[in-house]
Scaffold this active site. Structure first.
Site, short mmCIF file in Angstrom:
data_model
loop_
_atom_site.label_atom_id
_atom_site.label_comp_id
_atom_site.label_asym_id
_atom_site.label_seq_id
_atom_site.Cartn_x
_atom_site.Cartn_y
_atom_site.Cartn_z
CB SER A 17 -0.96 0.01 1.20
OG SER A 17 -1.99 -0.92 1.00
N GLY B 79 2.66 -0.61 4.08
CA GLY B 79 1.94 -1.52 3.21
C GLY B 79 2.29 -2.97 3.46
CE1 TYR C 129 -5.26 2.16 3.55
CE2 TYR C 129 -5.99 -0.12 3.58
CZ TYR C 129 -5.10 0.84 3.14
OH TYR C 129 -4.07 0.49 2.32
CB SER C 130 -11.86 1.01 1.39
OG SER C 130 -12.24 0.23 0.28
#
Length: 375
Positions: A85, A330, A181-182
């Site tokens: 991420s 991430g 968060y998505s």
């Protein structure tokens, strides 16, 4: 890529909220080296590596553990890793560059760029803005848990197919109501970039970010590309029996603009330093990126900007004020990475060679990065 992996990146707030705003750093031996040893011996990572850049631009690299459990090869210094991420920060930068050029508006709706594409139970693309996508306040559901098997089995998943998977789930909140968060948000951000530029998203990132600041070891994998191009430590994941298995070669396509990129810790330091130093965005767009919203009522110290969050550091500046870093982390099968930088030119990135599955690993990664930025 399951729900447990959303402990990482902007969702780290849920993990650190129950603890201190920033872990204390003890004096004594090199805290970065100690941090890597903790990731290996306490968090079960076969290997760990880090790169630290000081205010003068001097770079130090670190390794711990092994780079390959079968051959016992050493962890390559500054080897390439999947950054998960942290890709989202690159995506946010590209969107904001297009905002600065007048080609995207942060307050325009998704439907303005992708008419009729986003709809579902409680979901309407006409109510969601680009800003809400980048700040995770759109209320869109997460899709990554549903594609973990595809990633591990090296199956290609297109961005549109991944979006269809996400939209089978209901909205988690109304747009603008709260932080949630998505990765679905960043799928849509990537699709908007492609619609506006008429170019594949990977090409846009390469031209506007990677080549612009000379990131020599950073790339967006091509469709169907499962190996890592340059020297790298192997990445591992715990299977249902509890054993670690090598998952270095995966197809990260399902993560796409939300998490597919490969880089090195040193390249990530260069990227974050260039970003905060104004080399990638003009001042209005950088200011917009650094305009934050709360992530959790229980965690006032971490706040979400557009593709970055604030991270308080356990040290003070010359005026006695607590120092703050801008960060993203991430996790993707095989690797967990945390990168951060400060306004005075410091940067640090740390990677463990297994995906992040516990709050403790999140805290240890954060502490190692914070210790590097406070030296």
């Amino acid at each position: 890529m399951s729900k447990r992996l959303t402990l990482t990146a902007l969702a780290l707030a849920t993990a650190v909220a129950a603890g201190a705003a920033a872990p204390a750093i003890a004096a004594g031996p090199d805290p970065v080296r100690q941090g890597l040893e903790t990731l290996v011996h306490s968090d079960g990572a076969p290997g760990a590596l880090a790169s630290v850049r000081d205010r003068a631009g001097h770079v130090r690299t670190y390794t711990a553990g092994v780079g390959d459990r079968d051959t016992h090869a050493k962890v390559p210094r500054d080897g390439q890793v999947r950054i998960g991420s942290v890709t989202k920060t690159f995506t946010a930068v590209v969107v904001l560059q297009l905002v600065g050029e007048g080609r995207i508006s942060l307050d325009a709706t998704v439907d303005h760029y992708l008419p009729g594409l986003v709809h579902g139970k409680g979901i309407d693309g006409g109510d969601i803005t680009v800003r809400q996508l980048l700040q995770h306040t759109s209320g869109l559901p997460e899709y990554e848990e549903d594609v973990t098997d595809d990633i591990l089995k090296r199956r290609y998943v297109s961005p549109r197919d991944a979006l269809d998977i996400a939209l089978k789930h209901p909205a988690v909140s109304i747009p603008g109501a709260e932080f949630h968060y998505s990765s679905t948000n960043y799928l849509l951000a990537g699709l908007i970039v492609e619609k506006v530029t008429g170019r594949p998203f990977a090409d846009v990132v390469d031209r506007r970010v990677i080549r612009k600041i000379g990131l020599r070891h950073t790339y967006f994998p091509a469709p169907g590309e499962t190996s890592i191009r340059e020297r790298h430590p192997q990445g591992y994941r715990q299977d249902r029996s509890g054993a670690l298995r090598d998952v270095t070669e995966i197809d990260p396509s399902a993560s796409w603009a939300a998490g597919a990129m490969v880089s090195t810790d040193s390249d990530l330091n260069t990227f974050f330093s260039a970003l905060l130093g104004g080399r990638l965005l003009d001042r209005p767009e950088l200011d917009a990126m650094r305009t934050t919203v709360p992530m959790s009522e229980d965690d006032p110290d971490h706040k979400a900007g557009l593709g970055m969050i604030t991270m308080p550091l356990p040290c003070k500046d010359a005026q006695g004020h607590q120092r703050v870093a801008w960060t993203h982390s991430g996790s993707i099968p095989g690797y967990g990475t945390w990168s951060a930088a400060t306004d005075d030119g410091r940067a640090a990135s740390v990677t463990m060679t297994r995906d992040i599955t516990t709050n403790e690993a999140v805290q240890h990664l954060q502490k190692t990065v914070a210790s590097a930025l406070c030296r």
